[in-house]
Design an enzyme around this catalytic site. Structure first.
Site, mmCIF file in Angstrom:
data_model
loop_
_atom_site.group_PDB
_atom_site.id
_atom_site.type_symbol
_atom_site.label_atom_id
_atom_site.label_comp_id
_atom_site.label_asym_id
_atom_site.label_seq_id
_atom_site.Cartn_x
_atom_site.Cartn_y
_atom_site.Cartn_z
ATOM 1 N N SER A 1 0.647 -1.405 -0.046
ATOM 2 C CA SER A 1 0.027 0.047 -0.021
ATOM 3 C C SER A 1 0.783 1.264 0.225
ATOM 4 O O SER A 1 0.267 2.244 -0.066
ATOM 5 C CB SER A 1 -0.775 0.074 1.135
ATOM 6 O OG SER A 1 -0.193 -0.261 2.395
ATOM 7 N N THR B 1 -2.542 3.445 3.847
ATOM 8 C CA THR B 1 -1.376 4.390 3.896
ATOM 9 C C THR B 1 -0.537 4.354 5.358
ATOM 10 O O THR B 1 -1.291 4.349 6.191
ATOM 11 C CB THR B 1 -2.156 5.943 3.868
ATOM 12 O OG1 THR B 1 -2.860 5.841 2.884
ATOM 13 C CG2 THR B 1 -1.199 7.142 4.117
ATOM 14 N N THR C 1 1.781 7.174 0.612
ATOM 15 C CA THR C 1 0.895 6.031 0.148
ATOM 16 C C THR C 1 0.981 5.836 -1.434
ATOM 17 O O THR C 1 1.377 6.506 -2.232
ATOM 18 C CB THR C 1 -0.753 6.319 0.734
ATOM 19 O OG1 THR C 1 -1.478 5.367 0.129
ATOM 20 C CG2 THR C 1 -1.208 7.459 -0.327
ATOM 21 N N ARG D 1 -6.165 9.227 -10.262
ATOM 22 C CA ARG D 1 -6.738 9.600 -8.934
ATOM 23 C C ARG D 1 -5.857 9.981 -8.043
ATOM 24 O O ARG D 1 -4.929 9.166 -7.780
ATOM 25 C CB ARG D 1 -7.492 8.424 -8.535
ATOM 26 C CG ARG D 1 -8.375 8.455 -7.362
ATOM 27 C CD ARG D 1 -7.461 7.807 -6.081
ATOM 28 N NE ARG D 1 -8.158 7.678 -5.015
ATOM 29 C CZ ARG D 1 -7.943 7.488 -3.757
ATOM 30 N NH1 ARG D 1 -6.657 7.082 -3.623
ATOM 31 N NH2 ARG D 1 -8.716 7.418 -2.633
ATOM 32 N N VAL D 2 -6.215 11.038 -7.137
ATOM 33 C CA VAL D 2 -5.381 11.198 -6.153
ATOM 34 C C VAL D 2 -6.193 11.196 -4.903
ATOM 35 O O VAL D 2 -7.174 11.811 -4.866
ATOM 36 C CB VAL D 2 -4.851 12.855 -6.266
ATOM 37 C CG1 VAL D 2 -4.181 13.092 -5.131
ATOM 38 C CG2 VAL D 2 -3.721 12.856 -7.404
ATOM 39 N N GLY D 3 -5.613 10.684 -3.968
ATOM 40 C CA GLY D 3 -6.572 10.479 -2.477
ATOM 41 C C GLY D 3 -6.409 11.708 -1.493
ATOM 42 O O GLY D 3 -5.869 12.747 -2.030
ATOM 43 N N ASP D 4 -6.644 11.166 -0.277
ATOM 44 C CA ASP D 4 -6.390 12.267 0.733
ATOM 45 C C ASP D 4 -5.159 12.540 1.084
ATOM 46 O O ASP D 4 -4.556 13.790 1.683
ATOM 47 C CB ASP D 4 -7.123 12.194 1.808
ATOM 48 C CG ASP D 4 -6.809 10.657 2.382
ATOM 49 O OD1 ASP D 4 -6.458 9.791 1.652
ATOM 50 O OD2 ASP D 4 -6.748 10.479 3.732
ATOM 51 N N THR E 1 -6.111 7.635 7.399
ATOM 52 C CA THR E 1 -5.895 6.538 6.610
ATOM 53 C C THR E 1 -7.613 5.935 6.286
ATOM 54 O O THR E 1 -8.264 6.096 6.911
ATOM 55 C CB THR E 1 -5.158 5.157 7.310
ATOM 56 O OG1 THR E 1 -5.196 4.183 6.337
ATOM 57 C CG2 THR E 1 -5.921 4.797 8.321
ATOM 58 N N GLY E 2 -7.543 5.278 5.004
ATOM 59 C CA GLY E 2 -8.878 4.846 4.728
ATOM 60 C C GLY E 2 -9.321 5.490 3.481
ATOM 61 O O GLY E 2 -8.457 6.018 2.626
ATOM 62 N N LEU E 3 -10.598 5.376 3.140
ATOM 63 C CA LEU E 3 -11.018 5.783 1.582
ATOM 64 C C LEU E 3 -10.729 7.386 1.635
ATOM 65 O O LEU E 3 -11.456 8.013 1.976
ATOM 66 C CB LEU E 3 -12.469 5.374 1.558
ATOM 67 C CG LEU E 3 -13.033 5.638 0.196
ATOM 68 C CD1 LEU E 3 -12.504 4.780 -0.923
ATOM 69 C CD2 LEU E 3 -14.275 5.514 0.106
ATOM 70 N N GLY E 4 -9.846 7.729 0.879
ATOM 71 C CA GLY E 4 -9.583 9.026 0.718
ATOM 72 C C GLY E 4 -10.472 10.155 0.306
ATOM 73 O O GLY E 4 -10.761 11.149 0.765
HETATM 74 N N1 ASP Z 1 -6.128 7.203 2.215
HETATM 75 C C1 ASP Z 1 -5.678 6.349 1.047
HETATM 76 C C2 ASP Z 1 -5.947 6.895 -0.311
HETATM 77 O O1 ASP Z 1 -7.412 7.018 -0.204
HETATM 78 C C3 ASP Z 1 -5.803 4.982 1.258
HETATM 79 C C4 ASP Z 1 -5.568 4.392 2.308
HETATM 80 O O2 ASP Z 1 -5.092 4.735 3.728
HETATM 81 O O3 ASP Z 1 -5.972 3.044 2.566
HETATM 82 O O4 ASP Z 1 -5.326 7.073 -1.001
#
Ligand code: ASP
Length: 337
Positions: free
Chosen positions: A89, A191, A209, A219-222, A242-245
């Protein structure tokens, strides 16, 4: 036995004494009177997300204790999971997007609110190092895509293939059905976000990440976005996600956790409240089926806490009192709900 080994041993013995909610001594002001004097916590304190946070913490800690500046210590720590092909990841070995390209996001922030960030960077194993140089050597906060790569190459970084045979195999398997459903904790798609407070009480943090597995190209996340994946205010505290950006960006997650700490919430309470807010905003959303978010936070006093929407999130903690150890975060619901 070396100091380092002693430290790790002490950690193994001390785990049970610490709770995931952190300490409860944060001063609350009422009518101008301090109701609870803050508990004196020995600094530094380093916290970071997931199991791969532990080796990152250890390296950051070692560098801090050797007197290295905070940003260098963070960089050194984050480079460990970035270089590890088994961490799927982050960095080298990270899962690619749906076109088979590994695209990386990272950011770093210091106690003076200086920030550096890179997004959609390809072919560079250590985006955290490039983010640090964006902070130190450019008039900007964020460089993206081809421009970020151009800057990295100008700074002497070498381009390399980051798609390992294992990640390529998994990607080809995913292509058979091509269903986008990023199951965080299950696809190990997590992340690393790291926060620290140094001996002088100054905060700093970073994120790195490869983003959501099988994301759309571009695509760019958080994680590289200051205020979403990471935020700190040296007067108050620091937070990271962390998680769904997408869900974290929609709610300015980390910035909000810091604002709640400013209002007197403990790190744990602040992480919990923002996670609840994300839940409320997403409970009827199409993303809810696979939504996971987790926050870690550290306040100016050295207290820390974490909370996640769904089960399975943990974080690494390092301090002098109890050494290096992992804690399971409390959560709102389990995965089957
Ligand atoms: N936050 C990250 C993203 O959305 C992914 C993750 O932390 O699992 O890119």
């Amino acid at each position: 036995m070396s100091n380092r080994r002693n430290f790790i041993k002490k950690a193994a013995l001390g785990t049970a004494a610490v709770t995931a909610v952190g300490f409860s001594g944060l001063a609350k002001e009422s009518k101008g009177i301090l109701e609870t004097p803050p508990k004196k916590i020995k600094k530094p304190v380093v916290i970071s997300t997931w199991n791969h946070g532990l080796p990152a913490n250890q390296e950051t800690w070692k560098e801090l204790k050797a007197g290295q500046p905070a940003l260098d210590a963070i960089e050194a720590g984050m480079k460990i999971p970035e270089a590890d092909p088994n961490v799927r990841s982050v960095g080298y070995g990270g899962y690619p997007d749906r076109e088979g390209k590994v695209t990386l996001d990272a950011c770093i922030m210091d106690h003076n609110s200086n920030c550096g960030s890179v997004s959609f960077l390809q072919g560079i194993k250590h985006p955290i190092s490039v983010a640090k140089l964006v902070l130190q050597k450019t008039p900007h906060v964020m460089l993206s895509g081809a421009g970020a790569l151009q800057f990295a190459l100008s700074q002497g970084f070498k381009e390399e293939n980051l798609l390992t045979p294992d990640s390529e195999k998994d990607w080809k398997k995913w292509l058979e059905e091509s269903k986008y459903k990023p199951v965080i904790n299950i696809e190990n798609h997590d992340t690393i976000s790291l926060l620290m407070i140094d001996e002088d009480g100054n905060l700093a943090g970073g994120c790195t990440t490869s983003g959501a597995a099988w994301k759309m190209h571009g695509r760019v996340g958080d994680s590289p976005i200051i205020g979403a994946g990471l935020f700190l205010d040296n007067e108050v505290g620091a937070a990271a996600a962390t998680g769904l950006g997408e869900a974290v960006i929609r709610t300015a997650g980390s910035a909000m956790v810091v604002e709640l700490m400013r209002q007197g919430k403990s790190p744990y309470e602040a992480c919990k409240e923002i996670t609840e807010r994300i839940y409320n905003k997403h409970k009827n959303h199409k993303d809810m089926e696979y939504l996971q978010v987790g926050f870690i936070a550290l306040n100016k006093n050295g207290e820390h806490g974490a909370y996640s929407l769904r089960s399975g999130f943990n974080y690494a903690i390092s301090d002098d009192e109890n050494g290096h150890r992992m804690e399971d975060a409390k959560f709102k619901m389990s995965w089957d709900k």
